[in-house]
Motif scaffolding. Structure first.
Motif, PDB file in Angstrom:
ATOM      1  N   ALA A   1       1.653-120.300  22.695  1.00 16.26           N
ATOM      2  CA  ALA A   1       3.007-119.854  22.357  1.00 16.26           C
ATOM      3  C   ALA A   1       3.248-118.392  22.715  1.00 16.26           C
ATOM      4  N   GLY A   2       2.308-117.523  22.392  1.00 14.44           N
ATOM      5  CA  GLY A   2       2.488-116.095  22.676  1.00 14.44           C
ATOM      6  C   GLY A   2       2.627-115.813  24.154  1.00 14.44           C
ATOM      7  N   ASN A   3       1.792-116.443  24.954  1.00 12.03           N
ATOM      8  CA  ASN A   3       1.878-116.247  26.402  1.00 12.03           C
ATOM      9  C   ASN A   3       3.197-116.790  26.945  1.00 12.03           C
ATOM     10  N   GLY A   4       3.599-117.948  26.471  1.00  8.39           N
ATOM     11  CA  GLY A   4       4.866-118.528  26.913  1.00  8.39           C
ATOM     12  C   GLY A   4       6.053-117.640  26.580  1.00  8.39           C
ATOM     13  N   TYR A   5       6.076-117.134  25.336  1.00  8.87           N
ATOM     14  CA  TYR A   5       7.174-116.242  24.932  1.00  8.87           C
ATOM     15  C   TYR A   5       7.144-114.949  25.744  1.00  8.87           C
ATOM     16  N   GLY A   6       5.937-114.437  25.991  1.00  5.25           N
ATOM     17  CA  GLY A   6       5.799-113.193  26.755  1.00  5.25           C
ATOM     18  C   GLY A   6       6.302-113.345  28.173  1.00  5.25           C
ATOM     19  N   ILE A   7       5.866-114.398  28.845  1.00  5.60           N
ATOM     20  CA  ILE A   7       6.316-114.637  30.210  1.00  5.60           C
ATOM     21  C   ILE A   7       7.825-114.818  30.243  1.00  5.60           C
ATOM     22  N   SER A   8       8.330-115.592  29.296  1.00  3.96           N
ATOM     23  CA  SER A   8       9.771-115.845  29.234  1.00  3.96           C
ATOM     24  C   SER A   8      10.563-114.554  29.094  1.00  3.96           C
ATOM     25  N   ALA A   9      10.108-113.671  28.213  1.00  2.98           N
ATOM     26  CA  ALA A   9      10.807-112.403  27.994  1.00  2.98           C
ATOM     27  C   ALA A   9      10.750-111.512  29.231  1.00  2.98           C
ATOM     28  N   LEU A  10       9.618-111.516  29.921  1.00  2.00           N
ATOM     29  CA  LEU A  10       9.467-110.654  31.092  1.00  2.00           C
ATOM     30  C   LEU A  10      10.314-111.096  32.280  1.00  2.00           C
ATOM     31  N   VAL A  11      10.494-112.395  32.462  1.00  2.00           N
ATOM     32  CA  VAL A  11      11.226-112.872  33.638  1.00  2.00           C
ATOM     33  C   VAL A  11      12.724-113.034  33.393  1.00  2.00           C
TER      34      VAL A  11
ATOM     35  N   ASN B   1      16.648-118.254  30.264  1.00  2.00           N
ATOM     36  CA  ASN B   1      16.269-119.242  29.248  1.00  2.00           C
ATOM     37  C   ASN B   1      14.985-120.009  29.558  1.00  2.00           C
ATOM     38  N   VAL B   2      13.933-119.304  29.981  1.00  2.00           N
ATOM     39  CA  VAL B   2      12.658-119.960  30.259  1.00  2.00           C
ATOM     40  C   VAL B   2      11.995-120.344  28.948  1.00  2.00           C
ATOM     41  N   LYS B   3      11.507-121.576  28.879  1.00  2.00           N
ATOM     42  CA  LYS B   3      10.827-122.068  27.689  1.00  2.00           C
ATOM     43  C   LYS B   3       9.653-122.944  28.136  1.00  2.00           C
ATOM     44  N   PHE B   4       8.454-122.558  27.717  1.00  2.00           N
ATOM     45  CA  PHE B   4       7.267-123.361  27.997  1.00  2.00           C
ATOM     46  C   PHE B   4       7.108-124.381  26.888  1.00  2.00           C
TER      47      PHE B   4
END
Length: 79
Positions: free
Chosen positions: A35-45, A27-30
Motif C-alpha cells: 500500500a505505501g509504495n502504491g500510494y507513493g508512486i501514485s502521488a509522485l506521478v 488518479n493512479v491506484k494500485f
C-alpha cells in the motif's frame, strides 16, 4: 478516460489510472500489493505527462524482472 490493467509478475493485481486529453496522468491506484509504495508512486506521478512517467519508471526491477512502477510504465507506453 479511466483505464484498468491487469499486472503480471508483481504483488498488485492491477492498476487503475486516467489520462486526460493532454496526456496527463491522473488518479493512479494500485490494486493490492504494498500500500505505501502504491500510494507513493501514485502521488509522485499525479499531474505528470504519461511519456515522462513511462520514461522514469520503465525497467525498474523488483520480482521476476518487473515491478509495479515498471508495469505502470508498460501500460502507459501502450497508450
Amino acid at each position: 478516460m479511466k483505464k484498468v490493467i491487469e499486472t503480471r509478475g508483481v504483488c498488485a493485481s492491477g492498476i487503475e489510472y486516467d489520462i486526460d486529453e493532454n496526456g496527463i496522468v491522473r488518479n493512479v491506484k494500485f490494486l493490492g500489493g504494498c500500500a505505501g509504495n502504491g500510494y507513493g508512486i501514485s502521488a509522485l506521478v499525479e499531474g505528470m505527462h504519461a511519456e515522462e512517467v513511462a520514461k522514469r519508471l520503465s525497467g525498474i526491477p523488483c520480482r521476476m524482472g518487473t515491478s509495479c512502477p515498471d508495469q505502470l510504465a508498460k501500460a502507459l507506453m501502450e497508450e
